[in-house]
Design a protein around this motif. Structure first.
Motif, PDB file in Angstrom:
ATOM      1  N   MET A  50      -7.561 -11.915   6.669  1.00 33.02           N
ATOM      2  CA  MET A  50      -6.792 -10.970   5.839  1.00 33.02           C
ATOM      3  C   MET A  50      -5.677 -10.345   6.672  1.00 33.02           C
ATOM      4  N   THR A  51      -4.471 -10.434   6.207  1.00 36.65           N
ATOM      5  CA  THR A  51      -3.372  -9.845   6.969  1.00 36.65           C
ATOM      6  C   THR A  51      -3.325  -8.339   6.711  1.00 36.65           C
ATOM      7  N   GLN A  52      -3.095  -7.587   7.761  1.00 42.26           N
ATOM      8  CA  GLN A  52      -3.012  -6.138   7.617  1.00 42.26           C
ATOM      9  C   GLN A  52      -1.590  -5.754   7.190  1.00 42.26           C
ATOM     10  N   ASP A  53      -1.500  -5.013   6.118  1.00 39.39           N
ATOM     11  CA  ASP A  53      -0.196  -4.591   5.619  1.00 39.39           C
ATOM     12  C   ASP A  53      -0.020  -3.127   5.993  1.00 39.39           C
ATOM     13  N   ASN A  54       1.064  -2.838   6.727  1.00 38.73           N
ATOM     14  CA  ASN A  54       1.227  -1.468   7.199  1.00 38.73           C
ATOM     15  C   ASN A  54       1.872  -0.556   6.164  1.00 38.73           C
ATOM     16  N   SER A  55       2.482  -1.149   5.114  1.00 41.95           N
ATOM     17  CA  SER A  55       3.131  -0.279   4.138  1.00 41.95           C
ATOM     18  C   SER A  55       2.073   0.290   3.183  1.00 41.95           C
ATOM     19  N   ALA A  56       2.207   1.575   2.886  1.00 40.09           N
ATOM     20  CA  ALA A  56       1.224   2.226   2.014  1.00 40.09           C
ATOM     21  C   ALA A  56       1.444   1.768   0.578  1.00 40.09           C
ATOM     22  N   LYS A  57       0.390   1.275  -0.030  1.00 38.55           N
ATOM     23  CA  LYS A  57       0.452   0.862  -1.429  1.00 38.55           C
ATOM     24  C   LYS A  57      -0.445   1.801  -2.227  1.00 38.55           C
ATOM     25  N   ILE A  58      -0.191   1.833  -3.511  1.00 39.62           N
ATOM     26  CA  ILE A  58      -1.047   2.665  -4.369  1.00 39.62           C
ATOM     27  C   ILE A  58      -1.942   1.751  -5.194  1.00 39.62           C
ATOM     28  N   LEU A  59      -3.241   1.989  -5.123  1.00 40.25           N
ATOM     29  CA  LEU A  59      -4.215   1.220  -5.907  1.00 40.25           C
ATOM     30  C   LEU A  59      -4.892   2.149  -6.906  1.00 40.25           C
ATOM     31  N   LEU A  60      -4.880   1.748  -8.161  1.00 38.72           N
ATOM     32  CA  LEU A  60      -5.601   2.497  -9.205  1.00 38.72           C
ATOM     33  C   LEU A  60      -6.916   1.762  -9.498  1.00 38.72           C
ATOM     34  N   ILE A  61      -8.033   2.478  -9.349  1.00 40.50           N
ATOM     35  CA  ILE A  61      -9.344   1.891  -9.653  1.00 40.50           C
ATOM     36  C   ILE A  61      -9.790   2.420 -11.010  1.00 40.50           C
ATOM     37  N   VAL A  62     -10.008   1.513 -11.964  1.00 38.48           N
ATOM     38  CA  VAL A  62     -10.421   1.936 -13.307  1.00 38.48           C
ATOM     39  C   VAL A  62     -11.839   1.428 -13.563  1.00 38.48           C
ATOM     40  N   ASP A  63     -12.784   2.337 -13.661  1.00 38.29           N
ATOM     41  CA  ASP A  63     -14.181   1.969 -13.923  1.00 38.29           C
ATOM     42  C   ASP A  63     -14.903   3.218 -14.401  1.00 38.29           C
ATOM     43  N   ASP A  64     -15.732   3.081 -15.447  1.00 37.91           N
ATOM     44  CA  ASP A  64     -16.474   4.258 -15.917  1.00 37.91           C
ATOM     45  C   ASP A  64     -17.601   4.612 -14.957  1.00 37.91           C
ATOM     46  N   SER A  65     -17.949   3.694 -14.061  1.00 38.86           N
ATOM     47  CA  SER A  65     -19.014   3.975 -13.105  1.00 38.86           C
ATOM     48  C   SER A  65     -18.439   4.550 -11.815  1.00 38.86           C
ATOM     49  N   ARG A  66     -18.949   5.749 -11.468  1.00 38.88           N
ATOM     50  CA  ARG A  66     -18.498   6.369 -10.214  1.00 38.88           C
ATOM     51  C   ARG A  66     -18.942   5.525  -9.025  1.00 38.88           C
ATOM     52  N   LEU A  67     -20.146   4.944  -9.142  1.00 43.92           N
ATOM     53  CA  LEU A  67     -20.658   4.094  -8.065  1.00 43.92           C
ATOM     54  C   LEU A  67     -19.686   2.938  -7.792  1.00 43.92           C
ATOM     55  N   SER A  68     -19.255   2.279  -8.854  1.00 36.96           N
ATOM     56  CA  SER A  68     -18.335   1.149  -8.673  1.00 36.96           C
ATOM     57  C   SER A  68     -17.023   1.614  -8.065  1.00 36.96           C
ATOM     58  N   ARG A  69     -16.531   2.756  -8.525  1.00 32.85           N
ATOM     59  CA  ARG A  69     -15.258   3.259  -7.969  1.00 32.85           C
ATOM     60  C   ARG A  69     -15.424   3.549  -6.471  1.00 32.85           C
ATOM     61  N   MET A  70     -16.581   4.146  -6.116  1.00 33.33           N
ATOM     62  CA  MET A  70     -16.838   4.457  -4.699  1.00 33.33           C
ATOM     63  C   MET A  70     -16.892   3.179  -3.867  1.00 33.33           C
ATOM     64  N   MET A  71     -17.556   2.129  -4.415  1.00 35.78           N
ATOM     65  CA  MET A  71     -17.699   0.878  -3.658  1.00 35.78           C
ATOM     66  C   MET A  71     -16.337   0.212  -3.453  1.00 35.78           C
ATOM     67  N   ILE A  72     -15.555   0.159  -4.524  1.00 37.38           N
ATOM     68  CA  ILE A  72     -14.240  -0.485  -4.407  1.00 37.38           C
ATOM     69  C   ILE A  72     -13.369   0.295  -3.420  1.00 37.38           C
ATOM     70  N   ARG A  73     -13.359   1.626  -3.577  1.00 39.61           N
ATOM     71  CA  ARG A  73     -12.555   2.480  -2.695  1.00 39.61           C
ATOM     72  C   ARG A  73     -12.909   2.230  -1.226  1.00 39.61           C
ATOM     73  N   SER A  74     -14.219   2.256  -0.952  1.00 46.21           N
ATOM     74  CA  SER A  74     -14.676   2.126   0.426  1.00 46.21           C
ATOM     75  C   SER A  74     -14.299   0.757   1.011  1.00 46.21           C
ATOM     76  N   MET A  75     -14.523  -0.305   0.229  1.00 43.89           N
ATOM     77  CA  MET A  75     -14.251  -1.649   0.752  1.00 43.89           C
ATOM     78  C   MET A  75     -12.752  -1.918   0.895  1.00 43.89           C
ATOM     79  N   VAL A  76     -11.961  -1.358  -0.003  1.00 46.83           N
ATOM     80  CA  VAL A  76     -10.505  -1.555   0.103  1.00 46.83           C
ATOM     81  C   VAL A  76      -9.962  -0.768   1.302  1.00 46.83           C
ATOM     82  N   LEU A  77     -10.433   0.466   1.458  1.00 45.25           N
ATOM     83  CA  LEU A  77      -9.937   1.286   2.570  1.00 45.25           C
ATOM     84  C   LEU A  77     -10.336   0.696   3.924  1.00 45.25           C
ATOM     85  N   ALA A  78     -11.459  -0.027   3.946  1.00 42.71           N
ATOM     86  CA  ALA A  78     -11.869  -0.679   5.197  1.00 42.71           C
ATOM     87  C   ALA A  78     -10.821  -1.726   5.608  1.00 42.71           C
TER      88      ALA A  78
END
Lengths: 204, 127
Positions: free
Chosen positions: B1-29
């Motif tokens: 995976m290439t590291q992109d230094n420019s800040a992008k905005i990601l919108l996570i849409v999910d009714d489950s807070r758990l899913s939003r937390m998982m996606i957020r954590s894995m993307v931020l990693a």
């Protein structure tokens, strides 16, 4: 009774959502048609209330139900319900138009068990994948009766323990066919399931 | 995976807070400098897109109210450059095909490192 936190309840609902979504995909492949899902509802209630409160919206309606027990990290009884008049429509889709109505009726028990086995295992396997656990499944059993008869027979007990009732509807709109999946877990099993969910949450 | 230094905005849409937390954590990693915003429904997502103009979006399908596929269609009609990954365990051909027709990427749930990589690869495709 274990009071689940908002996040635990959310995780439980999502776990079930993932499971039934996988089940809908399997069902869709079997009947070769699009299957629509409702958003799953989760309620925690007393075991004795199931028949009265949850499954008896139409007490006289006869339904076919496949029941399968899962055991391991937690134990659950998974149930798949269809109105009795819909089961032959589903089997017609499964077995093709060359099979006569009489033959379909003959196959009903065996074919509904197989259908239930595929759908319920799809559901459970998605849930166990997400939790990183393993569950073993019993052979499916098929029952026909009214909701009150079935809930008594399937749940087996009428004590005061709490259970978790997870309810979702799968619908083939063109055929007017609707089914329901319900999971029944005892209080200790619910606690084990919540521990697995806590581990999942901690690992985020 | 290439590291992109420019800040992008990601919108996570999910009714489950758990899913939003998982996606957020894995993307931020993978992309620690990305800005992550969340919406719990299709309706909230439409508002958030107008306000925040995300580059990318992950979208659940089976949510109370509007279906994620309907929200995706509306977002892409208005903002065709937003990359949307539709996350669902409902792997029926209809939903996969529908996602492709909309120009979105279908990604199977449950959310894992592998599914996140699939979404990120789609986000980072050359236009």
């Amino acid at each position: 009774m274990t009071q689940l936190s908002e996040l635990q309840m959310d995780a439980l609902t999502e776990l079930f959502n993932v499971g039934v979504s996988r089940a809908a995909a399997s069902f869709s492949e079997i009947v070769n048609d699009r299957v629509e899902l409702t958003v799953p509802k989760i309620e925690i209630c007393r075991l004795a209330e199931i028949g009265e409160k949850k499954l008896s919206s139409d007490e006289k309606r006869r339904v076919g139900a496949v029941s399968q027990r899962f055991s391991g990290a937690f134990d659950a009884n998974a149930l798949l319900f269809f109105a009795e008049e819909h089961t032959l429509k589903i089997l017609g889709d499964m077995l093709g138009s060359q099979v006569s109505a009489d033959e379909l009726a003959e196959f009903e028990q065996e074919a509904m068990c197989e259908l239930g086995n595929i759908i319920l295992n799809s559901c459970l396997s998605a849930m166990t994948d997400m939790l990183g656990i393993t569950l073993n499944s019993s052979l499916p059993q098929y029952y026909i009766g009214t909701y009150p008869d079935l809930s008594k027979a399937l749940v087996g007990r009428t004590d005061d323990s709490y259970i978790i009732l997870m309810d979702v509807t799968l619908a083939i709109r063109k055929q007017g066919v609707e089914g329901q999946i319900v999971f029944v877990l005892s209080t200790p099993s619910l606690a084990s399931l919540v521990s697995s969910l806590d581990r999942l949450i901690e690992n985020i | 995976m290439t590291q992109d230094n420019s800040a992008k905005i990601l919108l996570i849409v999910d009714d489950s807070r758990l899913s939003r937390m998982m996606i957020r954590s894995m993307v931020l990693a993978q992309h620690p400098n990305w800005i992550i915003i969340e919406a719990a429904s299709g309706e909230e997502a439409l508002e958030s897109v107008d306000q925040n103009m995300p580059n990318f979006c992950t979208m659940d399908i089976n949510m109370p109210g509007m279906l994620g596929t309907d929200a995706t269609e509306q977002i892409l009609l208005k903002y065709p450059n937003i990359r949307i990954a539709i996350f669902s365990a409902n792997t029926q051909e209809y939903y996969r095909t529908h996602a492709a027709k909309l120009g979105a990427q279908f990604v199977s749930k449950p959310i894992t490192e592998k599914s996140i990589v699939k979404a990120l690869e789609f986000f980072e495709l050359e236009p």
